[in-house]
Design a protein around this motif. Structure first.
Motif, PDB file in Angstrom:
ATOM      1  N   PHE A  25       0.798  -1.223   0.000  1.00 23.01           N
ATOM      2  CA  PHE A  25       0.000   0.000   0.000  1.00 23.01           C
ATOM      3  C   PHE A  25       0.835   1.280   0.000  1.00 23.01           C
ATOM      4  O   PHE A  25       0.294   2.365  -0.049  1.00 23.01           O
ATOM      5  CB  PHE A  25      -0.972   0.005   1.184  1.00 23.01           C
ATOM      6  N   SER A  26       2.157   1.147   0.037  1.00 20.60           N
ATOM      7  CA  SER A  26       2.996   2.351   0.004  1.00 20.60           C
ATOM      8  C   SER A  26       3.338   2.697  -1.447  1.00 20.60           C
ATOM      9  O   SER A  26       3.244   1.858  -2.346  1.00 20.60           O
ATOM     10  CB  SER A  26       4.256   2.151   0.832  1.00 20.60           C
ATOM     11  N   LYS A  27       3.741   3.951  -1.667  1.00 20.52           N
ATOM     12  CA  LYS A  27       4.114   4.388  -3.010  1.00 20.52           C
ATOM     13  C   LYS A  27       5.285   3.561  -3.509  1.00 20.52           C
ATOM     14  O   LYS A  27       6.219   3.273  -2.773  1.00 20.52           O
ATOM     15  CB  LYS A  27       4.480   5.866  -3.014  1.00 20.52           C
ATOM     16  N   LYS A  28       5.227   3.222  -4.768  1.00 24.91           N
ATOM     17  CA  LYS A  28       6.236   2.350  -5.366  1.00 24.91           C
ATOM     18  C   LYS A  28       7.459   3.167  -5.772  1.00 24.91           C
ATOM     19  O   LYS A  28       7.659   3.513  -6.930  1.00 24.91           O
ATOM     20  CB  LYS A  28       5.668   1.599  -6.568  1.00 24.91           C
ATOM     21  N   LYS A  29       8.268   3.479  -4.797  1.00 23.69           N
ATOM     22  CA  LYS A  29       9.521   4.196  -5.006  1.00 23.69           C
ATOM     23  C   LYS A  29      10.430   3.870  -3.833  1.00 23.69           C
ATOM     24  O   LYS A  29       9.993   3.240  -2.865  1.00 23.69           O
ATOM     25  CB  LYS A  29       9.280   5.702  -5.113  1.00 23.69           C
ATOM     26  N   LYS A  30      11.682   4.297  -3.924  1.00 24.04           N
ATOM     27  CA  LYS A  30      12.602   4.057  -2.810  1.00 24.04           C
ATOM     28  C   LYS A  30      12.053   4.757  -1.576  1.00 24.04           C
ATOM     29  O   LYS A  30      11.511   5.839  -1.656  1.00 24.04           O
ATOM     30  CB  LYS A  30      13.987   4.569  -3.142  1.00 24.04           C
ATOM     31  N   GLY A  31      12.198   4.106  -0.455  1.00 22.59           N
ATOM     32  CA  GLY A  31      11.669   4.636   0.800  1.00 22.59           C
ATOM     33  C   GLY A  31      10.879   3.554   1.498  1.00 22.59           C
ATOM     34  O   GLY A  31      11.380   2.444   1.707  1.00 22.59           O
ATOM     35  N   LYS A  32       9.640   3.855   1.839  1.00 26.38           N
ATOM     36  CA  LYS A  32       8.818   2.906   2.596  1.00 26.38           C
ATOM     37  C   LYS A  32       8.630   1.591   1.849  1.00 26.38           C
ATOM     38  O   LYS A  32       8.726   0.515   2.439  1.00 26.38           O
ATOM     39  CB  LYS A  32       7.460   3.521   2.922  1.00 26.38           C
ATOM     40  N   HIS A  33       8.335   1.672   0.555  1.00 26.64           N
ATOM     41  CA  HIS A  33       8.095   0.454  -0.220  1.00 26.64           C
ATOM     42  C   HIS A  33       9.309  -0.473  -0.169  1.00 26.64           C
ATOM     43  O   HIS A  33       9.174  -1.671   0.094  1.00 26.64           O
ATOM     44  CB  HIS A  33       7.741   0.791  -1.665  1.00 26.64           C
ATOM     45  N   THR A  34      10.481   0.070  -0.409  1.00 26.78           N
ATOM     46  CA  THR A  34      11.679  -0.781  -0.416  1.00 26.78           C
ATOM     47  C   THR A  34      12.058  -1.235   0.993  1.00 26.78           C
ATOM     48  O   THR A  34      12.504  -2.368   1.166  1.00 26.78           O
ATOM     49  CB  THR A  34      12.864  -0.067  -1.096  1.00 26.78           C
ATOM     50  N   LEU A  35      11.875  -0.381   1.990  1.00 28.69           N
ATOM     51  CA  LEU A  35      12.178  -0.776   3.374  1.00 28.69           C
ATOM     52  C   LEU A  35      11.272  -1.926   3.804  1.00 28.69           C
ATOM     53  O   LEU A  35      11.750  -2.962   4.284  1.00 28.69           O
ATOM     54  CB  LEU A  35      12.014   0.410   4.326  1.00 28.69           C
ATOM     55  N   PHE A  36       9.954  -1.754   3.630  1.00 25.87           N
ATOM     56  CA  PHE A  36       9.030  -2.819   4.006  1.00 25.87           C
ATOM     57  C   PHE A  36       9.260  -4.068   3.158  1.00 25.87           C
ATOM     58  O   PHE A  36       9.139  -5.188   3.646  1.00 25.87           O
ATOM     59  CB  PHE A  36       7.578  -2.354   3.890  1.00 25.87           C
ATOM     60  N   GLY A  37       9.607  -3.885   1.885  1.00 25.55           N
ATOM     61  CA  GLY A  37       9.891  -5.022   1.018  1.00 25.55           C
ATOM     62  C   GLY A  37      11.101  -5.820   1.482  1.00 25.55           C
ATOM     63  O   GLY A  37      11.090  -7.056   1.452  1.00 25.55           O
ATOM     64  N   GLN A  38      12.144  -5.116   1.908  1.00 28.61           N
ATOM     65  CA  GLN A  38      13.334  -5.793   2.425  1.00 28.61           C
ATOM     66  C   GLN A  38      13.006  -6.568   3.699  1.00 28.61           C
ATOM     67  O   GLN A  38      13.417  -7.723   3.848  1.00 28.61           O
ATOM     68  CB  GLN A  38      14.440  -4.768   2.730  1.00 28.61           C
ATOM     69  N   ILE A  39      12.271  -5.932   4.605  1.00 28.94           N
ATOM     70  CA  ILE A  39      11.883  -6.612   5.853  1.00 28.94           C
ATOM     71  C   ILE A  39      11.019  -7.831   5.528  1.00 28.94           C
ATOM     72  O   ILE A  39      11.205  -8.912   6.100  1.00 28.94           O
ATOM     73  CB  ILE A  39      11.161  -5.644   6.813  1.00 28.94           C
TER      74      ILE A  39
END
Length: 158
Positions: A25-39
């Protein structure tokens, strides 16, 4: 030892379920999306490892955990490496892999716990197995079509 592994499995499974939603549900760009994706991915790695260990230790009752874990973690790996390597059609592969792995973890969670959940415990187990895929597949298609580049029509008529 088994209770420790089960605790790790449950904790990382909850982390996957939550971070998968947050990433989705986060914007698909570096930041929340990538952080949550890594976790999500690294937690999924622990879910996979713990599921395999528990399945091996209790193969007769839990062999299906091994197969769910193998299949859904393979999807997570596919989605993870597609974004890291940026191969051709990487975005479609990333979307399909990550969302497919999310369907896998939701399916495993529902199947293992359906007997404890009111109303869900009255649904035939085959429906519990299929429900996440039936609901999730159109979502993958919709999201995939949103982020997949459209083909340009040939402006020259022959």
């Amino acid at each position: 030892m088994l209770s420790f592994i089960l605790t790790i499995h449950i904790a990382t499974g909850v982390i996957c379920l939550l971070t998968g939603l947050f990433s989705g549900f986060s914007k698909k760009k570096k930041g929340k999306h990538t952080l949550f994706g890594q976790i999500y991915f690294w937690s999924y790695s622990l879910v996979f490892l713990s599921a395999v260990i528990m399945a091996i230790l209790h193969w007769e009752e839990s062999a299906y955990l091994f197969y769910i874990a193998l299949f859904s973690f393979s999807l997570a790996l596919l989605g993870y490496f597609s974004v890291k390597k940026k191969w051709k059609n990487w975005l479609s592969t990333h979307i399909g892999g990550m969302l497919g792995s999310y369907i896998g973890i939701v399916t495993a969670t529902l199947v293992v716990n359906s007997h404890r959940v009111p109303l869900l415990n009255e649904v035939p187990i085959l429906i519990v197995w299929l429900m996440p895929t039936i609901i999730g597949t159109p979502i993958i298609i919709k999201i995939g079509s949103k982020y997949t580049p459209k083909r340009k029509k040939n402006s020259m008529l022959m």
